[in-house]
Design a protein around this motif. Structure first.
Motif, mmCIF file in Angstrom:
data_model
loop_
_atom_site.group_PDB
_atom_site.id
_atom_site.type_symbol
_atom_site.label_atom_id
_atom_site.label_comp_id
_atom_site.label_asym_id
_atom_site.label_seq_id
_atom_site.Cartn_x
_atom_site.Cartn_y
_atom_site.Cartn_z
ATOM 1 N N ALA A 65 0.766 -1.031 -0.016
ATOM 2 C CA ALA A 65 0.001 -0.059 0.059
ATOM 3 C C ALA A 65 0.991 1.232 0.158
ATOM 4 O O ALA A 65 1.849 1.176 0.553
ATOM 5 N N TYR A 66 0.346 2.289 -0.452
ATOM 6 C CA TYR A 66 0.851 3.364 -0.436
ATOM 7 C C TYR A 66 0.054 4.246 0.934
ATOM 8 O O TYR A 66 -0.792 4.723 0.582
ATOM 9 N N PRO A 68 0.077 6.480 3.543
ATOM 10 C CA PRO A 68 -0.686 7.677 3.789
ATOM 11 C C PRO A 68 -1.751 7.931 2.963
ATOM 12 O O PRO A 68 -2.828 8.678 3.497
ATOM 13 N N MET A 69 -1.553 7.670 1.563
ATOM 14 C CA MET A 69 -2.626 8.008 0.651
ATOM 15 C C MET A 69 -4.003 6.932 0.820
ATOM 16 O O MET A 69 -4.998 7.457 0.806
ATOM 17 N N PRO A 134 -5.136 3.219 -3.035
ATOM 18 C CA PRO A 134 -3.881 2.769 -3.599
ATOM 19 C C PRO A 134 -3.217 1.412 -2.870
ATOM 20 O O PRO A 134 -2.372 1.711 -2.065
#
Lengths: 152, 80
Positions: A65-66, A68-69, A134
């Motif tokens: 995962a990205y 924070p986004m 994301p």
């Protein structure tokens, strides 16, 4: 009182809990978070790792995962859910890392005064998560690996 | 100007790494960056979609980039 704090992989308010985890997800803990005396219905969706895709044996799934986004996008979904349905509380946890067959990848728990809103809000949340958040998963087969949904 | 690229998922395989620095014209937009990447890495053309994020938010093609900005390549997502 309104308590709010935000870190890289975690968002929590009185009525929203969102987390990206590397450890095992406990669905019961999320149901307990959303439980509320004003609510007559809690709907929980649990997404688990399936042992095959298109008749091909899957050994495991690797999630990344990205973070924070991903938290931000999940928060947007939660806010939309509160606008669209009579939701009291929502909790979303998504796991990252390497997951074996049968392990839990995602849990969404929603509490509402009435069950229909809870079903609709929970379905909207998982459907939208799959479209906008994301997070990526790679299927590991005996003879190779594939990033899911990357190609037509 | 210099733009720092960060890749996730299949984009890491395509650029063969997690990060990449790209030199692009000063007034470049996300759309220009996309064109640049598609030329340098044609494998991006085979993906279902290709999105970009700046400051942890999706950005449209018209978004104008600034010197040394970090742009995240968001290949088709597959959570859940």
């Amino acid at each position: 009182m309104f308590h709010q704090f935000q870190e890289d992989d975690f968002f929590m308010e009185d009525n929203i809990k969102i987390e990206i985890l590397t450890k095992e997800i406990n669905a019961l803990e999320l149901e307990q978070f959303v439980a509320n005396p004003a609510c007559g219905g809690i709907v929980t969706f649990t997404g688990t790792v399936r042992n095959s895709t298109k008749d091909k044996k899957v050994l495991r799934l690797d999630f990344e995962a990205y973070e924070p986004m991903a938290i931000k996008e999940l928060k947007k979904i939660a806010e939309t859910v509160f606008e669209k349905w009579a939701v009291r509380k929502i909790a979303i946890q998504h796991r990252v890392g390497s997951l074996e067959i049968g392990e839990i990848a995602v849990v969404i728990a929603v509490s509402c005064p009435h069950r229909k809103d809870a079903f609709a809000a929970c379905e909207y949340t998982i459907d939208t998560l799959k479209q906008t958040v994301p997070i990526w998963k790679k299927e590991i087969f005996e003879d190779g690996e594939v990033w899911v949904s990357a190609h037509p | 100007m210099n733009i720092e690229i960060v890749a996730f998922g299949i984009a890491k395989d395509i650029i063969d790494g997690k990060m990449l620095n790209i030199s692009i014209s000063d007034s470049a937009s996300i759309g220009d960056l996309k064109k640049h990447l598609l030329e340098q890495f044609p494998a991006f053309k085979d993906l279902v979609s290709l999105s970009f994020a700046v400051d942890e938010e999706y950005q449209k093609d018209e978004y104008l980039l600034k010197e040394n900005q970090t742009v995240v390549i968001v290949p088709p997502v597959s959570g859940g």
